[in-house]
Structures are given as C-alpha cells and as structure tokens.
Design an enzyme around this catalytic site. Structure first.
Site, mmCIF file in Angstrom:
data_model
loop_
_atom_site.group_PDB
_atom_site.id
_atom_site.type_symbol
_atom_site.label_atom_id
_atom_site.label_comp_id
_atom_site.label_asym_id
_atom_site.label_seq_id
_atom_site.Cartn_x
_atom_site.Cartn_y
_atom_site.Cartn_z
ATOM 1 N N HIS A 157 -9.956 48.318 -13.657
ATOM 2 C CA HIS A 157 -9.166 47.913 -14.814
ATOM 3 C C HIS A 157 -9.679 46.638 -15.506
ATOM 4 O O HIS A 157 -9.097 46.257 -16.385
ATOM 5 C CB HIS A 157 -7.498 47.992 -14.626
ATOM 6 N N HIS A 194 -5.740 56.508 -11.989
ATOM 7 C CA HIS A 194 -5.580 55.920 -13.512
ATOM 8 C C HIS A 194 -6.807 55.712 -14.138
ATOM 9 O O HIS A 194 -8.016 55.541 -13.524
ATOM 10 C CB HIS A 194 -5.307 54.597 -12.989
ATOM 11 N N ASP A 281 -5.900 57.293 -5.066
ATOM 12 C CA ASP A 281 -4.406 57.314 -5.391
ATOM 13 C C ASP A 281 -4.027 58.851 -6.286
ATOM 14 O O ASP A 281 -2.949 58.837 -6.812
ATOM 15 C CB ASP A 281 -3.863 56.295 -6.150
HETATM 16 ZN ZN LIG Z 1 -5.680 53.790 -9.489
#
Ligand SMILES: [Zn+2]
Length: 339
Positions: A157, A194, A281
C-alpha cells in the site's frame, strides 16, 4: 527454500488505528512474525538474515523527501506539546499536488494516506530491514528457484512518497526494481485480499514492470479509491496494469479462476521472473473477512504460480492474526515446491 528475515523487523510495534471512527488495536502486530516463521520452517525453509544493500535500492522507488520524513518524523513529533505516542495525522491535502508543508503535522498528513500506518520509535528501522529482506531475496534468485522474504511491516500500500494500510516501504516494488536493474523482466503478482495500490501507483506510467493484482472488489473494500478494472496504466504504461476484482466471499474455485487470468497476462508479458506480493488475508477466517480462500486453496495457489516455471520471489504482505496464519504460509510454499 530460503527464507529471509531480520530481527530488527520486530521494532515496529504499532498500537492504534482508527476504523469506522473507533480507536482500535492495530492488527499489524509483530506477533505475526512468530506465526510466519513457524509456517516457513514447517515448509522446510531455512531462515537467514538479509545483507545490507544500503538506501540505494530503496531510493530507487521512494522520494528523498519521503525517506527523510520516515527517518525523522518521530523525533520531531515528540516535540509537539501534548502529542500522542504515535505519528498519526489529523489532516490530509485535498490533492497530492498541493504545497508541501514545513510542520510535522502537515508532513504527516502529506505522507500518510490513512490512520493505519502509525509511526513510532522503531518504525523506520523495522521498515528498512523489511525492505532489505526483499532485496536480498531478489538477489538470491540468481541461484535459487524461489525465495521467501518475510517482509514485515508489509509494503504494497506504500506509494513513492506515501505510507498507508500498515505499509511504509514498498518491498515488492523495491525487489522488482532491483531485478530490473539486473537486466530481468519482472512481473508483480499481488494475491493479497487488498488491492496493491502503492505498487500500481509506482509503476502506473511504466511498461518495464507488469503489475497484476487479484483482490476483493474495492467498490466496498479497502483501498476504495484504487483497484478497479478500468485502471489499466497510463501513458507508456497503458495496458501494463491489470486489476482483477473478486466479489466478497469468493471461494477457492473463484480465486483460482481469477489467478488463471493473471498468470496468462504474466506469460503474455514475457516475464522472466515473478515477484509474488503474498498476502494471506484472502483466507476465509482472516480478521478482514474479504474473501474465502481455504488453507488447502493456498496450496493450489502456490502450485498454480509454480506453473509459470519462473524464478519466484515471495514477499510477505498482509495476513493477520488467526490460528491458521502459519499454516496458510506453509500450504502456499509447499504447494509451490511440490508442483
Ligand atoms: Zn491485505
């Protein structure tokens, strides 16, 4: 398989972040290291410390201004009367092109995208060694078929000058740039639940590194503003970024179908090395509950990646505390090695 990890990565011990207006314990806990080390060893990995390649390979991805900020902000923050124990901004610029502020609070807002990347005394040192683990992993691919870099804190990120989502230095991007500098043609495959928004942002205008991310649909999931299918790259990079959005709750079969598309893109690109941004995740019982991949499913993901037949660097990204965290790593690496 060799696993790379440095003890100094423990030093980042984040306490808080805000979620939905509530102050919560930060999920990116150093205890993740214990679980991941157990998982790596169970897959037969031998663990070694990284070399120190210095700031050069990190500065190839991140701006000088941002690196100075990461190294100094905590000391400056402590001088603010009544400041909290961690650097967490309370204001953000409306646009990234707005003026660069002089104050610690203003710079925190400029360089931290959200409240999930608090900075304290050990953050820089931990992030630095997390990046070095990925760099050493990349270098070892000259002789190894595959390497696992236990990079924690994670990185995908983080943009060139922006932390976010538990990430400070983009370990996967730094590794890919390192491989590029060695004359390779790298692809980054991000399987974290994500979207790898920082990685996408870093290479968005470039065609020398392919970025592919498979993730829960960001329409209603972090990182919200990035990761949609119409983001395909820009300028020279148009067509060199692929986002594959999966519906919330997608199971093993659905994930593997998306992965097939991702792998086909990597083959078409003609990659000769792959960096896997390995989030765990997407697991059905991960605290983030985005997708529903099982422990066995991670083995199939590992095997499918091995089908590329390329030197492979696994760089740890997300995957949070749940009892199967280590098992999911073992399953991925074992699935890869036995394919
Ligand atoms: Zn993640």
């Amino acid at each position: 398989m060799k696993a790379i990890f440095d003890e100094r990565q423990w030093k980042h011990q984040p306490k808080n972040f805000m979620a939905n207006g509530a102050l919560l314990p930060n999920p990116e806990q150093p205890e993740r290291i214990d679980r991941l080390l157990i998982g790596a060893k169970a897959a037969g990995c031998t663990v070694q410390a990284p070399d120190d390649a210095g700031l050069g390979p990190i500065a190839a991805i991140h701006s000088a201004e941002y690196l100075t900020f990461l190294q100094n902000i905590y000391t400056r923050w402590r001088r603010i009367d009544g400041a909290g124990e961690e650097v967490i901004p309370n204001i953000h610029p409306a646009n990234r092109t707005d003026s660069y502020p002089k104050s610690a609070i203003g710079q925190a807002g400029f360089h931290q995208a959200d409240t999930a990347c608090p900075i304290a005394s050990g953050t820089w040192e931990a992030a630095y060694w997390s990046a070095q683990s990925a760099i050493t992993g990349a270098d070892l691919l000259t002789t190894e078929r595959a390497v696992y870099a236990l990079s924690r804190p994670p990185g995908h990120h983080a943009f060139g000058d922006l932390a976010g989502g538990f990430c400070f230095l983009n370990n996967s991007a730094i590794a890919a740039e390192r491989l590029l500098a060695q004359g390779k043609r790298p692809a980054i495959l991000d399987v974290d639940v994500h979207h790898g928004n920082g990685t996408q942002g870093i290479f968005y205008n470039r065609r020398d590194v392919l970025t592919v991310s498979l993730h829960a649909d960001p329409a209603r999931f972090y990182p919200f503003f990035w990761g949609h299918t119409d983001e395909r790259g820009e300028g020279a990079g148009l067509g060199y970024n692929l986002n594959l959005c999966l519906s919330r709750g997608t199971d093993d079969a659905g994930f593997l179908a998306g992965l097939d598309v991702a792998l086909q893109q990597i083959r078409s690109f003609g990659a000769d090395v792959v960096v896997v941004a390995l989030g765990l995740d997407a697991f059905i019982d991960d605290p983030f509950k985005g997708l529903a991949v099982t422990t066995e499913g991670f083995g199939r993901i590992g095997a499918a990646i091995a089908g590329l037949g390329l030197p492979t660097l696994f760089v740890q990204e997300g995957g949070y505390l749940c009892k199967e965290l280590g098992d999911n790593l073992t399953s991925t690496l074992t699935g890869f090695e036995s394919a």
